[in-house]
Design an enzyme around this catalytic site. Structure first.
Site, PDB file in Angstrom:
ATOM      1  N   TYR A 100      -2.157  -1.962  10.485  1.00 26.97           N
ATOM      2  CA  TYR A 100      -1.805  -1.681   8.904  1.00 26.97           C
ATOM      3  C   TYR A 100      -0.582  -1.071   8.241  1.00 26.97           C
ATOM      4  O   TYR A 100       0.433  -1.846   6.925  1.00 26.97           O
ATOM      5  CB  TYR A 100      -3.409  -1.337   8.627  1.00 26.97           C
ATOM      6  CG  TYR A 100      -3.327  -1.655   7.344  1.00 26.97           C
ATOM      7  CD1 TYR A 100      -4.872  -2.919   6.434  1.00 26.97           C
ATOM      8  CD2 TYR A 100      -3.479  -0.074   6.099  1.00 26.97           C
ATOM      9  CE1 TYR A 100      -4.462  -2.302   5.013  1.00 26.97           C
ATOM     10  CE2 TYR A 100      -3.536  -0.255   4.801  1.00 26.97           C
ATOM     11  CZ  TYR A 100      -3.885  -1.193   4.101  1.00 26.97           C
ATOM     12  OH  TYR A 100      -4.092  -1.615   2.846  1.00 26.97           O
ATOM     13  N   SER A 157       0.835  -0.795  -0.179  1.00 19.44           N
ATOM     14  CA  SER A 157      -0.230  -0.045   0.454  1.00 19.44           C
ATOM     15  C   SER A 157       1.224   1.099  -0.035  1.00 19.44           C
ATOM     16  O   SER A 157       1.846   0.736   0.499  1.00 19.44           O
ATOM     17  CB  SER A 157      -0.812   0.194   0.807  1.00 19.44           C
ATOM     18  OG  SER A 157      -1.575   0.995   0.998  1.00 19.44           O
TER      19      SER A 157
HETATM   20  N1  LIG Z   1      -8.544  -0.435  -1.164  1.00 17.44           N
HETATM   21  C1  LIG Z   1      -7.928   0.190  -0.938  1.00 17.44           C
HETATM   22  O1  LIG Z   1      -8.386   1.291  -0.976  1.00 17.44           O
HETATM   23  C2  LIG Z   1      -6.060  -0.490  -1.256  1.00 17.44           C
HETATM   24  C3  LIG Z   1      -4.884  -0.027  -1.213  1.00 17.44           C
HETATM   25  C4  LIG Z   1      -4.214   0.113  -0.968  1.00 17.44           C
HETATM   26  C5  LIG Z   1      -4.068  -1.903  -0.420  1.00 17.44           C
HETATM   27  N2  LIG Z   1      -5.231  -2.373  -0.776  1.00 17.44           N
HETATM   28  C6  LIG Z   1      -4.369  -3.289  -0.081  1.00 17.44           C
HETATM   29  O2  LIG Z   1      -4.670  -4.097  -1.008  1.00 17.44           O
HETATM   30  C7  LIG Z   1      -4.848  -6.021  -1.237  1.00 17.44           C
HETATM   31  C8  LIG Z   1      -6.291  -6.058  -1.134  1.00 17.44           C
HETATM   32  O3  LIG Z   1      -7.262  -5.277  -1.025  1.00 17.44           O
HETATM   33  P1  LIG Z   1      -8.904  -5.070  -1.645  1.00 17.44           P
HETATM   34  O4  LIG Z   1      -8.960  -3.137  -1.286  1.00 17.44           O
HETATM   35  O5  LIG Z   1      -8.857  -4.879  -2.580  1.00 17.44           O
HETATM   36  O6  LIG Z   1      -9.804  -5.189  -0.494  1.00 17.44           O
HETATM   37  P2  LIG Z   1     -11.471  -6.350  -0.749  1.00 17.44           P
HETATM   38  O7  LIG Z   1     -11.882  -6.469   0.953  1.00 17.44           O
HETATM   39  O8  LIG Z   1     -12.023  -5.982  -1.515  1.00 17.44           O
HETATM   40  O9  LIG Z   1      -9.945  -7.552  -1.076  1.00 17.44           O
HETATM   41  C9  LIG Z   1     -10.070  -8.192  -0.108  1.00 17.44           C
HETATM   42  C10 LIG Z   1     -10.228  -9.957  -0.549  1.00 17.44           C
HETATM   43  O10 LIG Z   1      -9.297 -10.184   0.473  1.00 17.44           O
HETATM   44  C11 LIG Z   1      -9.959 -11.815   1.336  1.00 17.44           C
HETATM   45  N3  LIG Z   1      -9.616 -12.619   1.483  1.00 17.44           N
HETATM   46  C12 LIG Z   1      -9.023 -11.270   3.249  1.00 17.44           C
HETATM   47  N4  LIG Z   1      -8.312 -12.343   4.821  1.00 17.44           N
HETATM   48  C13 LIG Z   1      -8.338 -13.074   3.561  1.00 17.44           C
HETATM   49  C14 LIG Z   1      -7.596 -14.668   4.587  1.00 17.44           C
HETATM   50  N5  LIG Z   1      -7.540 -14.513   6.089  1.00 17.44           N
HETATM   51  N6  LIG Z   1      -7.577 -15.377   3.700  1.00 17.44           N
HETATM   52  C15 LIG Z   1      -7.675 -15.303   2.022  1.00 17.44           C
HETATM   53  N7  LIG Z   1      -7.902 -14.168   1.838  1.00 17.44           N
HETATM   54  C16 LIG Z   1      -8.727 -13.033   2.614  1.00 17.44           C
HETATM   55  C17 LIG Z   1     -11.062 -11.385   1.329  1.00 17.44           C
HETATM   56  O11 LIG Z   1     -12.635 -12.489   1.468  1.00 17.44           O
HETATM   57  C18 LIG Z   1     -11.251 -10.114  -0.165  1.00 17.44           C
HETATM   58  O12 LIG Z   1     -11.695 -10.767  -1.166  1.00 17.44           O
HETATM   59  C19 LIG Z   1      -5.297  -5.837   0.214  1.00 17.44           C
HETATM   60  O13 LIG Z   1      -3.508  -6.537   0.922  1.00 17.44           O
HETATM   61  C20 LIG Z   1      -4.957  -4.681   0.976  1.00 17.44           C
HETATM   62  O14 LIG Z   1      -4.227  -4.131   1.920  1.00 17.44           O
HETATM   63  C21 LIG Z   1      -6.147  -1.536  -0.690  1.00 17.44           C
END
Ligand SMILES: NC(=O)c1ccc[n+]([C@@H]2O[C@H](COP(=O)([O-])OP(=O)(O)OC[C@H]3O[C@@H](n4cnc5c(N)ncnc54)[C@H](O)[C@@H]3O)[C@@H](O)[C@H]2O)c1
Length: 288
Positions: A155, A143
C-alpha cells in the site's frame, strides 16, 4: 478550475466511500459525473441516489486495473457527455501483505489498482481533456501513507508512487491548462478495510490472507494493529466532507489536498531525517 457547473467529471471507485463523496460534491456543484466502479450493485445504488437530487450522473462498470476496461470507460464517458474536464483517479485497495508475507499476486493487485490505473487514467484522459481546450483538473487519491511509510507494505509503495507521479505530471500539464492535485487522506470512514471484496478472480485468492512466519506473540501484535486501524477507519472522517474538500481543491488547483493534520508531526520528522542525511555529507561534497 473556477466554474465547475456544466463541466464533466469521471470518478473511479465512485460507488463507495471517498469516491462517492467526491462524486456527490461535484454533482452538487453542477458537474455532470460519470461514476466508474468494479462493483455493479453499489454503483447502480449510488447513481439512483444521486439522481434523486436532480444530479446529471451516469455510470460505467470497469476494473481499472485492466487498461482496456479503463479505456472503454473513457469512451463511454465521451459517448455520454461529449467532453470530460475532471478526472478523479480514486479507486484503491488496502491490504496486500507486509514483509515476510509478500506474494507476487498481492503486489500485482495493489500496484494494478492503486498505481497502474492512475498512470493509465492520466495517459487516457489527459489527451481527452487537452482536446477541447477548456482546461481541466486531475485529482488522484494517494494517502498520508504516500508520504509516510510505516510497515513496508504494498500500500505504501503504491501511494508513494501516486504522490511522485502527481508532482511530476503537475509540472508537465500546467502549460497545457490542466491542474493536478494529489489527495492525501488520513483515516476516513469507508469500506477500505474490506477491500478483498474487490479482489479480481484472476489473482490468487490468498492475496492479503497470508501471514508471515512469525511467533504467535508477534502475530497477535499484528492482529491488534490491524484491529486498531479498522477501528480508526470506522471512526474516521465523513467522506462527504472529503468530497467538499476535493471540490475546493479543484476550484483552487491545490497541489496537495489533506483531510486533517494528525500525521503532520511524523511527516515533519521524516523531512528532518532526510535533511540529516544531507547534513551528514555536507562537508564532503566534491568540488567541481
Ligand atoms: N479510507 C481511508 O481511511 C483512506 C485513507 C487514505 C487513502 N484512502 C484511499 O481512498 C481511495 C478510496 O478508498 P475508500 O477508502 O473510499 O474505500 P472504499 O472501499 O469504500 O472505496 C473504494 C472503491 O474503489 C472500488 N474499486 C476497488 N477496486 C477497483 C477496481 N479494480 N476497479 C474499479 N473500482 C475498484 C471499490 O469497489 C470501491 O467502490 C483509495 O485509493 C484508498 O486507498 C482511503
Amino acid at each position: 478550475m473556477k466554474d465547475l457547473a456544466g463541466k464533466t467529471a469521471f470518478v473511479t471507485g465512485a460507488a463507495s466511500g471517498i469516491g462517492l463523496g467526491i462524486a456527490a460534491a461535484l454533482a452538487r456543484a453542477g458537474v455532470k459525473v460519470m461514476l466508474c466502479d468494479i462493483e455493479e450493485a453499489p454503483l447502480a445504488a449510488a447513481i439512483e441516489a444521486l439522481r434523486l437530487t436532480n444530479a446529471d450522473v451516469d455510470g460505467v462498470k470497469a476494473d481499472v486495473s485492466l487498461k482496456a476496461e479503463l479505456k472503454a470507460a473513457a469512451e463511454a464517458t465521451i459517448a455520454r457527455y461529449g467532453k470530460v474536464h475532471i478526472l478523479i483517479n480514486n479507486a484503491g485497495v488496502g491490504g496486500g501483505g507486509i514483509y515476510g508475507a509478500w506474494t507476487d499476486a498481492a503486489w500485482d493487485w495493489t500496484i494494478g489498482v492503486n498505481l497502474m490505473a492512475v498512470i493509465w487514467g492520466i495517459e487516457i484522459f489527459g489527451p481527452l481533456i487537452e482536446q477541447h481546450g477548456e482546461g481541466g483538473q486531475i485529482v488522484s487519491t494517494a494517502s498520508i501513507a504516500g508520504l509516510l511509510s510505516l510497515n513496508s507494505s504494498q500500500y505504501n509503495v503504491t501511494k508513494f508512487g501516486v504522490v511522485g507521479l502527481s508532482e511530476g505530471v503537475r509540472v508537465a500539464l500546467a502549460p497545457r491548462g490542466i491542474g493536478v492535485s494529489v489527495l492525501c487522506p488520513g483515516f476516513i470512514r469507508t469500506n477500505i478495510m474490506d477491500s478483498r471484496r474487490n479482489l479480481p478472480e484472476r489473482f490468487d485468492r490468498a492475496v492479503g490472507g497470508n501471514l508471515p512466519a512469525w511467533s504467535e506473540e508477534r502475530l497477535d501484535q499484528l492482529k491488534i494493529v490491524h484491529n486498531q486501524i479498522r477501528e480508526r477507519v470506522s471512526q474516521g472522517i465523513d467522506p462527504a466532507y472529503v468530497g467538499e474538500l476535493v471540490r475546493e481543491g479543484i476550484e483552487n488547483d491545490w497541489p496537495y489536498i489533506f483531510t486533517d493534520i494528525e500525521f503532520e508531526p511524523q511527516i515533519e520528522a521524516r523531512f528532518a531525517a532526510i535533511k540529516q542525511g544531507f547534513d551528514q555529507i555536507r562537508d564532503r561534497v566534491p568540488r567541481r
